[in-house]
Design an enzyme around this catalytic site. Structure first.
Site, PDB file in Angstrom:
ATOM      1  N   GLU A  42       0.838  -1.225   0.000  1.00  0.00           N
ATOM      2  CA  GLU A  42       0.000   0.000   0.000  1.00  0.00           C
ATOM      3  C   GLU A  42       0.863   1.262   0.000  1.00  0.00           C
ATOM      4  O   GLU A  42       0.567   2.241   0.668  1.00  0.00           O
ATOM      5  CB  GLU A  42      -0.988  -0.017   1.169  1.00  0.00           C
ATOM      6  CG  GLU A  42      -2.102  -1.016   0.926  1.00  0.00           C
ATOM      7  CD  GLU A  42      -3.233  -0.970   1.943  1.00  0.00           C
ATOM      8  OE1 GLU A  42      -3.458   0.090   2.542  1.00  0.00           O
ATOM      9  OE2 GLU A  42      -3.882  -2.018   2.117  1.00  0.00           O
TER      10      GLU A  42
HETATM   11  C1  LIG Z   1       2.118  -9.849   1.149  1.00  0.00           C
HETATM   12  C2  LIG Z   1       1.856  -8.910   0.027  1.00  0.00           C
HETATM   13  C3  LIG Z   1       0.563  -8.517  -0.248  1.00  0.00           C
HETATM   14  C4  LIG Z   1       0.286  -7.663  -1.319  1.00  0.00           C
HETATM   15  N1  LIG Z   1      -1.004  -7.381  -1.643  1.00  0.00           N
HETATM   16  C5  LIG Z   1      -1.261  -6.730  -2.803  1.00  0.00           C
HETATM   17  C6  LIG Z   1      -2.611  -6.611  -3.297  1.00  0.00           C
HETATM   18  O1  LIG Z   1      -3.573  -7.046  -2.656  1.00  0.00           O
HETATM   19  N2  LIG Z   1      -2.800  -6.012  -4.501  1.00  0.00           N
HETATM   20  C7  LIG Z   1      -1.776  -5.511  -5.229  1.00  0.00           C
HETATM   21  O2  LIG Z   1      -2.018  -4.964  -6.315  1.00  0.00           O
HETATM   22  N3  LIG Z   1      -0.485  -5.589  -4.784  1.00  0.00           N
HETATM   23  C8  LIG Z   1      -0.215  -6.200  -3.606  1.00  0.00           C
HETATM   24  N4  LIG Z   1       1.079  -6.334  -3.162  1.00  0.00           N
HETATM   25  C9  LIG Z   1       2.141  -5.692  -3.905  1.00  0.00           C
HETATM   26  C10 LIG Z   1       2.730  -4.515  -3.142  1.00  0.00           C
HETATM   27  O3  LIG Z   1       1.824  -3.452  -3.157  1.00  0.00           O
HETATM   28  C11 LIG Z   1       4.088  -4.207  -3.796  1.00  0.00           C
HETATM   29  O4  LIG Z   1       4.980  -5.156  -3.277  1.00  0.00           O
HETATM   30  C12 LIG Z   1       4.553  -2.805  -3.538  1.00  0.00           C
HETATM   31  O5  LIG Z   1       3.768  -1.920  -4.275  1.00  0.00           O
HETATM   32  C13 LIG Z   1       6.005  -2.602  -3.934  1.00  0.00           C
HETATM   33  O6  LIG Z   1       6.234  -3.051  -5.235  1.00  0.00           O
HETATM   34  P1  LIG Z   1       7.406  -4.085  -5.518  1.00  0.00           P
HETATM   35  O7  LIG Z   1       7.369  -5.121  -4.482  1.00  0.00           O
HETATM   36  O8  LIG Z   1       7.335  -4.517  -6.919  1.00  0.00           O
HETATM   37  O9  LIG Z   1       8.734  -3.238  -5.293  1.00  0.00           O
HETATM   38  P2  LIG Z   1       9.488  -2.352  -6.366  1.00  0.00           P
HETATM   39  O10 LIG Z   1       8.592  -1.316  -6.917  1.00  0.00           O
HETATM   40  O11 LIG Z   1      10.230  -3.225  -7.302  1.00  0.00           O
HETATM   41  O12 LIG Z   1      10.521  -1.609  -5.416  1.00  0.00           O
HETATM   42  C14 LIG Z   1      11.720  -2.204  -4.922  1.00  0.00           C
HETATM   43  C15 LIG Z   1      12.367  -1.207  -3.956  1.00  0.00           C
HETATM   44  O13 LIG Z   1      12.645   0.018  -4.633  1.00  0.00           O
HETATM   45  C16 LIG Z   1      11.990   1.102  -3.986  1.00  0.00           C
HETATM   46  N5  LIG Z   1      11.540   2.039  -5.017  1.00  0.00           N
HETATM   47  C17 LIG Z   1      10.788   1.771  -6.104  1.00  0.00           C
HETATM   48  N6  LIG Z   1      10.590   2.889  -6.819  1.00  0.00           N
HETATM   49  C18 LIG Z   1      11.230   3.882  -6.165  1.00  0.00           C
HETATM   50  C19 LIG Z   1      11.400   5.277  -6.400  1.00  0.00           C
HETATM   51  N7  LIG Z   1      10.841   5.894  -7.436  1.00  0.00           N
HETATM   52  N8  LIG Z   1      12.121   5.989  -5.512  1.00  0.00           N
HETATM   53  C20 LIG Z   1      12.646   5.400  -4.423  1.00  0.00           C
HETATM   54  N9  LIG Z   1      12.543   4.092  -4.154  1.00  0.00           N
HETATM   55  C21 LIG Z   1      11.839   3.346  -5.010  1.00  0.00           C
HETATM   56  C22 LIG Z   1      10.833   0.467  -3.237  1.00  0.00           C
HETATM   57  O14 LIG Z   1      10.412   1.241  -2.140  1.00  0.00           O
HETATM   58  C23 LIG Z   1      11.445  -0.835  -2.793  1.00  0.00           C
HETATM   59  O15 LIG Z   1      12.230  -0.614  -1.655  1.00  0.00           O
HETATM   60  C24 LIG Z   1       1.356  -7.161  -2.095  1.00  0.00           C
HETATM   61  C25 LIG Z   1       2.670  -7.545  -1.788  1.00  0.00           C
HETATM   62  C26 LIG Z   1       2.923  -8.424  -0.776  1.00  0.00           C
HETATM   63  C27 LIG Z   1       4.334  -8.875  -0.538  1.00  0.00           C
END
Ligand SMILES: Cc1cc2nc3c(=O)[nH]c(=O)nc-3n(C[C@H](O)[C@H](O)[C@H](O)COP(=O)(O)OP(=O)(O)OC[C@H]3O[C@@H](n4cnc5c(N)ncnc54)[C@H](O)[C@@H]3O)c2cc1C
Length: 647
Positions: free
Chosen positions: A432
């Site tokens: 979120e």
């Molecule tokens: C248990 C669980 C439940 C979830 N439930 C849902 C759900 O119900 N529906 C849904 O749609 N998604 C869901 N998600 C997805 C979740 O919202 C994402 O994991 C989250 O948005 C982060 O995306 P990512 O994991 O791909 O990280 P990435 O976007 O790949 O980021 C990797 C790292 O880089 C950082 N980062 C990325 N972009 C930037 C930037 N511009 N500047 C600085 N730092 C940055 C991030 O903060 C993170 O530390 C869930 C994930 C998990 C693990």
């Protein structure tokens, strides 16, 4: 009908080409740009401490409170029957527990009564989540993923009357999920590749794509799916939200994912292959999907703070009971100063987290203020602080903090799931809106006024005319605004006197708010358009704002609790504010005295492989595979692992 340049017509098959500018544009378009109601936090970042927006503490409607309390009583009785350890052991919330929540109406807590829901206020919804989540954190996730981001909320806010009549009553009994993330789409929705191609008859869309980490996706009946409609004649296109039947032909749940914590959540990989969705299931217009998702989160973001506040309250109970019981070195461990300071941190933090939650909930119920920044600050602050609190709890419990509840119980001790709390809480800093993304999102709002008056001066695309106009506008604004940051009530001895011992903290908040605004302005003047790349600086600015908000919330709530709790609420607020002020002072100091430049250089050298020698001497135990799974569209080759609930 829209006229479209055929050369720019997107094809459904082409994956989006995304650079930083495109990502920024998509995020900016999803942002709600208007401010038609006052915002305490927005003003705070501008150096204006508008205590009048949150004090006197909003009282709430007594009839709403009566209904809310009645429901909480029933919920508590039911939750006491739940075996949270079984959920942990079996990685599953039993059917009968889900059914029990259904019977209680807990899937429709925020759905208006006219659609069969309980019509609870935000405050009582949050309290209910806090209570249910304390039985087992996966229950909190089940209820909040359905109600805060799943189908009910966007339909309530943006659905047509017909959609409300069709879906809201179903959502009081059935579970929904929110599907935005894809293997290649995390924080950056511009990369979204799931497509929704309009049928020629205009009656339907055909969806194709793979969605990842769908909380509730494994057992849901209804899904909110974010998909990209290609632009074409008659279709403005863009990322669009749809309500999709989870059992529709072409949908396969390909995997149930397992995590460090939240072991009971039913989180999946959902493939959609030629899934036909009626056009009447589109929420809002084409291209409005992200805006709808973000607006839904304005209050939806308070769910995680509710679960975090609950975690902090439970940590306090365990810390108190254990530290009074365990004796080492001739004293109860709580009497050793090093442990006592952790207990003080947990107690003060628990009070602050609940204050932030309650105040934000009350403001949301009153609908008088715009709380989008407050809710975002609450999410950021609570997820970070609850994690630290849980870590301190594990430390206070010593070796028992690291031992599982089942193991403790098996050898005859109380099965306290402290290590589970730590594992369950960790994800709150990621989903979120990760902490890093929340920093950027809130920073964007914090500098919004500056961008609107002076943005064109630093915009490389603005022509000389626009720049000149902006310079004139900025001259007028800053001539008035900057002097206003020099003096304020925080310098007046006796200011905010009605707060008694807390007055000095509010004077501090007032002074710190003006200082924060000045520092933000210095940062903007120094780095101009490059400020957005100064993420660590911006992160500190936001963290200061979060502390100041938490201090303000704690003070006004403490005062409102004086009648019922006597001086003890004031003592907790006082202690929290003392602690928070040290953190704020440190964050201010680190705005300009830090290792940021050196760290940036170091990080880029790490990334270019300059120090790979440092990684020698260890093994990489990862299981082999690509970093990001292939999410090509097409038919599934895997069995459907969807869990079908009875009834
Ligand atoms: C248990 C669980 C439940 C979830 N439930 C849902 C759900 O119900 N529906 C849904 O749609 N998604 C869901 N998600 C997805 C979740 O919202 C994402 O994991 C989250 O948005 C982060 O995306 P990512 O994991 O791909 O990280 P990435 O976007 O790949 O980021 C990797 C790292 O880089 C950082 N980062 C990325 N972009 C930037 C930037 N511009 N500047 C600085 N730092 C940055 C991030 O903060 C993170 O530390 C869930 C994930 C998990 C693990």
């Amino acid at each position: 009908m829209t006229t479209v340049d055929p050369a720019r017509t997107e094809t459904a098959a082409a994956p989006p080409v995304v650079d930083a500018a495109k990502s920024r544009k998509v995020a900016e378009e999803a942002r709600e740009s208007g401010w038609d109601r006052p915002s305490f936090a927005k003003e705070l970042f501008l150096g204006r401490f508008r205590l009048d927006l949150i004090h006197p503490y909003p009282a709430g409607d007594p009839e709403v409170a009566r209904r809310g309390e009645e429901f909480l009583d029933k919920l508590r009785v039911f939750c006491e029957t739940i075996d949270g350890h079984r959920i942990e052991r079996e990685s599953k919330i039993p059917d009968e527990v889900i059914d029990g929540f259904r019977q209680l109406g807990a899937f429709g807590m925020k759905i208006p009564t006219e659609y069969g829901g309980l019509g609870l206020s935000h405050v009582y919804y949050n309290r209910a989540l806090m209570l249910a989540g304390s039985a087992n954190a996966s229950i909190g996730a089940l209820l909040s993923a359905h109600q805060s981001i799943g189908v009910p909320q966007p339909i309530k806010l943006f659905g047509t009357d017909e959609q409300k009549r069709e879906f809201l009553p179903r959502c009081t009994r059935q579970i929904s999920a929110f599907l935005l993330t894809e293997p290649d789409v995390g924080s950056d929705p511009a990369r979204l590749s799931t497509t929704a191609v309009p049928g020629e008859d205009g009656e339907s869309y055909t969806l194709n794509g793979v969605k990842l980490w769908t909380t509730n996706g494994v057992l849901a009946d209804l899904l909110v799916v974010m998909a990209r409609v290609p632009r074409s004649e008659g279709h403005r296109g863009g990322i669009t939200a749809f309500v999709v039947e989870a059992g529709a032909p072409g949908i396969t749940v390909e995997n149930r994912n397992a995590f460090m914590g939240l072991r009971g959540i039913e989180n999946g990989v959902t493939r959609m292959h030629d899934v036909v969705v009626p056009a009447r299931n589109r929420i809002g217009r084409e291209g409005e999907g992200l805006k709808i998702a973000l607006t839904t989160l304005n209050t939806g973001r308070l769910s995680l703070p509710a679960l975090c506040a609950g975690a902090a309250k439970w940590s306090l109970k365990i810390a108190r009971e254990w530290a009074n019981e365990r004796e080492q070195w001739g004293r109860k461990v709580g009497e050793h100063e090093a442990v006592g300071s952790k207990i003080a941190y947990i107690a003060a933090g628990a009070f602050a987290l609940e204050s932030v939650l309650e105040l934000s909930g009350q403001l949301a119920d009153e609908d008088r203020n715009d709380i989008r920044i407050e809710a975002a600050l609450a999410k950021l602050y609570s997820s970070e602080m609850a994690w630290l609190i849980a870590d301190e709890l594990v430390q206070i419990r010593g070796g028992r903090g690291y031992e599982t509840a089942e193991s403790l119980a098996a050898r005859g001790e109380r099965g306290v799931p402290a290590e589970q709390l730590l594992r369950d809480l960790r994800i709150n800093r990621i989903f979120e809106g990760s902490t890093e993304i929340m920093h950027l999102l809130i920073a964007r709002e914090a500098v919004d006024t500056h961008l609107s008056v002076a943005g064109d001066i630093i915009d490389p695309k603005a022509d000389t005319g626009r720049k000149a106009k902006a310079a004139a506008r900025a001259g007028g604004f800053y001539a008035r605004w900057l002097p206003s940051l020099a003096v304020g009530k925080g310098q007046v001895p006796g200011g905010y006197g009605e707060f008694g011992p807390l007055a000095e903290h509010l004077r501090y908040v007032e002074r710190a708010s003006r200082k924060l605004a000045r520092q933000t302005f210095y940062g903007m003047s120094r780095w101009q358009g490059r400020l957005e790349h100064r993420q660590v600086f911006l992160g500190r600015i936001v963290d200061i704002g979060a502390e100041l908000f938490a201090m303000s919330a704690s003070c006004v709530r403490a005062l409102s609790l004086r009648d019922s709790r006597g001086e003890s609420a004031v003592e907790l607020a006082d202690a929290f504010c003392e602690q928070a002020r040290r953190r704020v002072d440190e964050l201010f100091a680190r705005l300009w005295h830090n290792s940021d430049d050196r760290d940036r250089t170091l990080a880029s050298k790490v990334l270019d492989g300059s120090y790979t020698w440092l990684e020698e001497g260890v093994l990489d135990a990862s299981i082999d595979g690509p970093w990001i799974a292939d999410a090509s569209h097409g038919e599934t080759s895997r069995p459907d692992v969807r869990r079908r609930l009875p009834g």
